[in-house]
Design a protein around this motif. Structure first.
Motif, PDB file in Angstrom:
ATOM      1  N   ASP A  26     -29.754  -8.869 -34.684  1.00 41.35           N
ATOM      2  CA  ASP A  26     -30.846  -9.840 -34.763  1.00 41.35           C
ATOM      3  C   ASP A  26     -32.018  -9.188 -35.468  1.00 41.35           C
ATOM      4  O   ASP A  26     -32.093  -7.954 -35.582  1.00 41.35           O
ATOM      5  N   ARG A  81     -37.432  -1.029 -31.120  1.00 42.32           N
ATOM      6  CA  ARG A  81     -38.430  -0.821 -30.074  1.00 42.32           C
ATOM      7  C   ARG A  81     -38.142   0.547 -29.453  1.00 42.32           C
ATOM      8  O   ARG A  81     -37.067   1.108 -29.693  1.00 42.32           O
ATOM      9  N   ASP A  99     -29.264  -6.944 -23.987  1.00 41.91           N
ATOM     10  CA  ASP A  99     -30.140  -6.842 -25.145  1.00 41.91           C
ATOM     11  C   ASP A  99     -29.983  -5.451 -25.786  1.00 41.91           C
ATOM     12  O   ASP A  99     -29.710  -4.465 -25.088  1.00 41.91           O
ATOM     13  N   GLY A 117     -30.759  -8.223 -30.926  1.00 40.30           N
ATOM     14  CA  GLY A 117     -29.316  -8.365 -30.849  1.00 40.30           C
ATOM     15  C   GLY A 117     -28.797  -8.084 -29.452  1.00 40.30           C
ATOM     16  O   GLY A 117     -29.533  -7.600 -28.587  1.00 40.30           O
ATOM     17  N   TRP A 118     -27.521  -8.399 -29.267  1.00 40.44           N
ATOM     18  CA  TRP A 118     -26.914  -8.351 -27.929  1.00 40.44           C
ATOM     19  C   TRP A 118     -25.572  -7.650 -27.981  1.00 40.44           C
ATOM     20  O   TRP A 118     -24.883  -7.699 -28.993  1.00 40.44           O
TER      21      TRP A 118
HETATM   22  C1  GLC Z   1     -33.765 -12.049 -29.064  1.00 36.66           C
HETATM   23  C2  GLC Z   1     -33.359 -10.684 -29.593  1.00 36.66           C
HETATM   24  C3  GLC Z   1     -33.538  -9.637 -28.539  1.00 36.66           C
HETATM   25  C4  GLC Z   1     -34.970  -9.686 -28.068  1.00 36.66           C
HETATM   26  C5  GLC Z   1     -35.281 -11.028 -27.491  1.00 36.66           C
HETATM   27  C6  GLC Z   1     -36.742 -11.084 -27.089  1.00 36.66           C
HETATM   28  O1  GLC Z   1     -32.834 -12.487 -28.154  1.00 36.66           O
HETATM   29  O2  GLC Z   1     -32.033 -10.708 -30.042  1.00 36.66           O
HETATM   30  O3  GLC Z   1     -33.211  -8.366 -29.004  1.00 36.66           O
HETATM   31  O4  GLC Z   1     -35.271  -8.682 -27.145  1.00 36.66           O
HETATM   32  O5  GLC Z   1     -35.019 -12.037 -28.435  1.00 36.66           O
HETATM   33  O6  GLC Z   1     -37.099 -12.283 -26.530  1.00 36.66           O
END
Ligand code: GLC
Length: 418
Positions: free
Chosen positions: A140, A374, A85, A304-305
């Protein structure tokens, strides 16, 4: 001459046999569509002779990390690549779990040129003080998903303030008279996403978790307003009473079943809600930036990942080849068009096929680029655990707003504050 030639051929053969035997194990979460990834790596396997196997772990970010903590703390060489993440590269760097990637590039100029092809948000997360720890798989952002058909039917434009969203939801719920129809759904379970559940109303009230001097500012009028908003939507029946049990994919399923008017959720929902065979909302999905409180700006969480090479992998060179492939324009384009993965590369936002499949990438490019982080810290596990469990306790009505604000204020001061 002949003998030298022969031994070169023999060596080359041994070399290619050795390569043929390499198997890379890449860890992904169940929400990262391992089936599609398996298809996508086929040309890579055919070209390099390297076999790629995906190990599929938990359904949420924090569950995956709990498992990975165990694997990595034991310095196991079992995994070569891991998708992590966007909140985690700093933690991986500090723990020594990720292989620094700079040395895999021919020059720093080559590395810098590559980074320029990617959006700044993921790059900031992955490139820390001159070291590249990870490469962006996709970016994301949370959006406000809404039922386009219902809003049109009732003559509403997508709401830009939270109060507008609430009154639209109330009008539609009343008009439809369907007891299963929820007005506003989001992630209230104690999962990673619950950090954003709190930060988004906080930001859109003009607040932040800390100020420019680094002082934690969660226990503030804006923090209170965020919680009051969430509890109020429940009190008036716009949000279901058990939202504290709802995780990311629950929200998606309820929306996709046609039971939700407004929902906060991540990029992947778009492709699922429009393409899944069981979706009741195909063609009825609207996407908008998050509303804000009156007089304040919209804001959203960046998600995002990223791919990292495990510091304990025995196949780092091959793993790097795979990372380059998995973050290539071709792979990211397919994922963007078919799988709702918001592109981490600029060029894909020019691709007509992608923009047709997901018009909001173009329409809300600025929302994607300006999505906010965050807390960035090597102690992210502790920060996340504190915020998400506190938010969940408020929504489950087992903790008062006063207590929650104090708990988060002191907790954050302890972990990351001044
Ligand atoms: C999604 C986002 C990720 C986030 C996660 C939370 O996968 O891309 O960044 O932490 O959701 O559930």
């Amino acid at each position: 001459m002949k003998r030298i030639g022969l031994s070169i051929i023999v060596l080359a053969l041994i070399g290619s046999l050795a390569t043929a035997q390499v198997q890379l194990k890449a860890f992904v979460g169940s929400r990262q569509n391992p089936d599609l990834l398996n298809q996508l790596v086929e040309p890579f396997e055919a070209e390099t002779g390297i076999d790629v196997v995906f190990e599929v772990g938990g359904n949420t970010s924090e569950v995956q990390q709990q498992y990975l903590n165990t694997v990595l703390q034991s310095k196991s060489s079992e995994l070569d690549l891991i998708i992590i993440d966007v909140v985690r590269p700093a933690q991986y760097a500090a723990a020594g779990w990720a292989e620094p990637l700079n040395a895999y590039f021919e020059s720093d100029a080559e590395l810098q040129a590559l980074l320029e092809e990617f959006l700044p948000g993921p790059v900031e997360a992955d490139y820390i003080d001159g070291t590249l720890w990870a490469m962006p798989a996709y970016t994301d952002a949370q959006f406000l998903y809404y039922r386009k058909d219902l809003l049109e039917q009732y003559g509403f434009d997508p709401p830009t303030t939270w109060s507008e969203m609430i009154s639209q939801a109330q009008a539609i719920m009343e008009g439809e008279g369907d007891p299963n129809l929820q007005g506003f759904n989001y992630q209230g379970a104690a999962i990673e996403g619950a950090n954003c559940t709190f930060l988004e109303p906080l930001w859109t009230a003009g607040g932040d978790w800390r100020d420019a001097d680094g002082n934690v500012t969660v226990d503030s009028p804006e923090g209170r307003r965020a919680f009051e908003f969430l509890l109020n939507t429940m009190d008036i029946g716009v949000t279901k009473p058990n939202i504290a049990e709802t995780a990311t994919d629950d929200s998606r399923k309820e929306f996709q079943a046609g039971d939700v008017i407004f929902m906060l959720n991540w990029g992947y929902v778009w492709a699922r809600a429009n393409n899944d065979a069981d979706s009741q909302v195909v063609g009825k999905v609207g996407v908008a930036p998050l509303p804000a409180f009156e007089g304040f700006d919209s804001a959203t969480c960046i998600g995002g990942w990223q791919w990292v090479i495990s510091a304990f992998s025995d196949n780092k060179d091959e793993a790097f080849q795979l990372i380059r492939f998995l973050t290539s324009e071709d792979v990211l384009t397919v994922q963007a068009a078919q799988d709702g993965r918001i592109p981490a590369r600029y060029s894909i936002y020019q691709n007509p096929e992608v923009l047709e499949a997901a018009p909001h990438y173009g329409q809300f490019f600025d929302v994607i680029v300006n999505a906010r982080s965050r807390p960035v810290t090597p102690f992210y596990d502790e920060v996340s655990q504190l915020i998400r469990t506190t938010v969940n306790a408020v929504l489950a009505r087992s903790m008062s707003i006063d207590e929650a604000l104090e708990t988060m204020q002191f907790g954050l001061e302890d972990i990351v504050g001044n």
